[in-house]
Design a protein around this motif. Structure first.
Motif, PDB file in Angstrom:
ATOM      1  N   GLU A  68       0.806  -1.219   0.000  1.00  0.00           N
ATOM      2  CA  GLU A  68       0.000   0.000   0.000  1.00  0.00           C
ATOM      3  C   GLU A  68       0.839   1.268   0.000  1.00  0.00           C
ATOM      4  O   GLU A  68       0.399   2.295  -0.505  1.00  0.00           O
ATOM      5  N   ARG A  69       2.049   1.206   0.565  1.00  0.00           N
ATOM      6  CA  ARG A  69       2.860   2.407   0.729  1.00  0.00           C
ATOM      7  C   ARG A  69       4.272   2.201   0.212  1.00  0.00           C
ATOM      8  O   ARG A  69       4.826   1.106   0.294  1.00  0.00           O
ATOM      9  N   LEU A  70       4.822   3.298  -0.283  1.00  0.00           N
ATOM     10  CA  LEU A  70       6.217   3.351  -0.699  1.00  0.00           C
ATOM     11  C   LEU A  70       6.913   4.423   0.117  1.00  0.00           C
ATOM     12  O   LEU A  70       6.458   5.569   0.159  1.00  0.00           O
ATOM     13  N   TYR A  71       8.020   4.041   0.787  1.00  0.00           N
ATOM     14  CA  TYR A  71       8.889   5.008   1.453  1.00  0.00           C
ATOM     15  C   TYR A  71      10.100   5.168   0.533  1.00  0.00           C
ATOM     16  O   TYR A  71      10.961   4.288   0.461  1.00  0.00           O
ATOM     17  N   SER A  72      10.128   6.294  -0.191  1.00  0.00           N
ATOM     18  CA  SER A  72      11.054   6.419  -1.321  1.00  0.00           C
ATOM     19  C   SER A  72      12.333   7.170  -1.001  1.00  0.00           C
ATOM     20  O   SER A  72      13.204   7.291  -1.878  1.00  0.00           O
ATOM     21  N   GLY A  73      12.488   7.670   0.229  1.00  0.00           N
ATOM     22  CA  GLY A  73      13.694   8.422   0.527  1.00  0.00           C
ATOM     23  C   GLY A  73      13.852   9.576  -0.448  1.00  0.00           C
ATOM     24  O   GLY A  73      12.906  10.316  -0.718  1.00  0.00           O
ATOM     25  N   ASP A  74      15.050   9.704  -1.006  1.00  0.00           N
ATOM     26  CA  ASP A  74      15.336  10.811  -1.925  1.00  0.00           C
ATOM     27  C   ASP A  74      15.443  10.378  -3.380  1.00  0.00           C
ATOM     28  O   ASP A  74      15.718  11.212  -4.250  1.00  0.00           O
ATOM     29  N   VAL A  75      15.247   9.096  -3.681  1.00  0.00           N
ATOM     30  CA  VAL A  75      15.405   8.655  -5.071  1.00  0.00           C
ATOM     31  C   VAL A  75      14.300   9.233  -5.948  1.00  0.00           C
ATOM     32  O   VAL A  75      14.518   9.570  -7.114  1.00  0.00           O
ATOM     33  N   VAL A  76      13.100   9.370  -5.389  1.00  0.00           N
ATOM     34  CA  VAL A  76      11.983   9.978  -6.119  1.00  0.00           C
ATOM     35  C   VAL A  76      11.064  10.649  -5.108  1.00  0.00           C
ATOM     36  O   VAL A  76      10.805  10.111  -4.031  1.00  0.00           O
ATOM     37  N   VAL A  77      10.620  11.866  -5.452  1.00  0.00           N
ATOM     38  CA  VAL A  77       9.690  12.612  -4.607  1.00  0.00           C
ATOM     39  C   VAL A  77       8.577  13.146  -5.498  1.00  0.00           C
ATOM     40  O   VAL A  77       8.697  13.170  -6.723  1.00  0.00           O
ATOM     41  N   HIS A  78       7.504  13.606  -4.870  1.00  0.00           N
ATOM     42  CA  HIS A  78       6.417  14.154  -5.677  1.00  0.00           C
ATOM     43  C   HIS A  78       6.671  15.608  -6.036  1.00  0.00           C
ATOM     44  O   HIS A  78       6.520  16.012  -7.182  1.00  0.00           O
ATOM     45  N   ASP A  79       7.080  16.420  -5.050  1.00  0.00           N
ATOM     46  CA  ASP A  79       7.266  17.848  -5.306  1.00  0.00           C
ATOM     47  C   ASP A  79       8.500  18.358  -4.582  1.00  0.00           C
ATOM     48  O   ASP A  79       8.764  18.001  -3.442  1.00  0.00           O
ATOM     49  N   ASP A  80       9.252  19.186  -5.287  1.00  0.00           N
ATOM     50  CA  ASP A  80      10.425  19.836  -4.706  1.00  0.00           C
ATOM     51  C   ASP A  80      10.651  21.148  -5.459  1.00  0.00           C
ATOM     52  O   ASP A  80       9.773  21.625  -6.175  1.00  0.00           O
ATOM     53  N   GLY A  81      11.816  21.730  -5.330  1.00  0.00           N
ATOM     54  CA  GLY A  81      12.065  23.000  -5.986  1.00  0.00           C
ATOM     55  C   GLY A  81      12.213  22.913  -7.487  1.00  0.00           C
ATOM     56  O   GLY A  81      12.227  23.944  -8.169  1.00  0.00           O
TER      57      GLY A  81
END
Length: 213
Positions: free
Chosen positions: A124-137
Motif C-alpha cells: 500500500e505504501r512506498l517510502y522512497s527516501g530521496d530517489v523519487v519525490v512528488h514535489d520539490d524546488g
C-alpha cells in the motif's frame, strides 16, 4: 496505522521522518530537527504505542541521520541500514523484507543519489527516501533525486528508478518521500506509478535538475 511526519514542524532543513505505529513501531529516517525525540514521544503517546521498536534508514546523508544519536539514546530502538553505521544492528540487503508498522515492505536497493540508498516497498505504501519525490524546488508532480554532487550518478539513479517501477505493486496508493509532500493517489490525478514514471522520464532527459547544477 497512518504514518506520522514527526519533522513536520521543523524550522530548519531536514528530511521527512515518519513514525509508523504497529506490530513493529518504526521510524523511517531520523532527520535533523532538534527535539525530534520529543515529537516522537508525543506521536507514540497519541498512537498508544509502547515504544519505538526500530529505525530504518533510507540512506545516511546528514539530513537523514543527524538526530539518530538522540533517538537511539532516548528510545533504544534497533537500527536497520544498508551501509555500516555505529548504531546499526541489522544490515539491510536488496530483497529483504522489513515490517514497517503493520506492513511488510521489500527493501529495494536504489543508489544514484547515495551509494547506500534503499526504498521500502509495501503493498500500500512506498517510502522512497530521496530517489523519487512528488514535489520539490524543481518539479511539482514527480521529481528525481539530485545527482550533481560528488559520489552521485544520474545513470545509476535512472537504473534505480526503473528497478523500483519493476518491483512496485500496482496496489501502492501512497508515496512517503524524504522531501516534499506525501502523495496519495486518492487525492491527485495520477497513480503512484505514474508519478514515478514521470520522474524517470525527466531524469532520462539528462538535463540538469536545477538551472545552476
Amino acid at each position: 496505522m497512518e504514518p506520522i511526519a514527526v519533522t513536520a514542524d521543523a524550522e530548519e532543513f531536514t528530511c521527512n521522518a515518519y513514525l509508523v505505529a504497529g506490530d513493529a513501531t518504526t521510524l523511517v529516517d531520523a532527520g535533523t530537527m532538534p527535539g525530534v525525540d520529543d515529537a516522537i514521544a508525543g506521536a507514540l503517546d497519541d498512537a498508544g504505542a509502547d515504544g519505538l521498536d526500530r529505525v530504518v534508514l533510507t540512506h545516511q546523508h546528514y539530513d537523514h541521520v543527524e538526530e539518530l544519536d538522540a533517538v537511539v539514546d532516548r528510545f533504544d530502538p534497533r537500527v536497520l541500514a544498508y551501509a555500516d553505521h555505529p548504531h546499526r544492528d541489522v544490515a539491510l540487503e536488496d530483497g529483504d523484507d522489513v515490517l514497517v508498522g503493520d506492513e511488510a515492505c521489500e527493501v529495494v536497493y536504489t543508489p544514484g543519489h547515495a551509494d547506500d540508498h534503499v526504498s521500502l516497498v509495501g503493498n500500500e505504501r512506498l517510502y522512497s527516501g530521496d530517489v523519487v519525490v512528488h514535489d520539490d524546488g524543481a518539479f511539482s508532480d514527480g521529481s528525481f533525486g539530485r545527482t550533481d554532487m560528488a559520489g552521485q550518478s544520474r545513470e545509476r539513479l535512472i537504473e534505480s528508478l526503473r528497478d523500483l517501477l519493476d518491483r512496485l505493486p500496482d496496489a501502492v496508493e501512497a508515496m512517503f518521500p524524504g522531501h516534499g509532500g506525501v502523495y496519495r493517489a486518492a487525492d491527485g490525478p495520477d497513480t503512484v506509478r505514474e508519478v514515478i514514471e514521470r520522474a524517470t522520464e525527466r531524469a532520462e532527459r539528462r538535463e540538469p535538475k536545477y538551472p545552476d547544477e
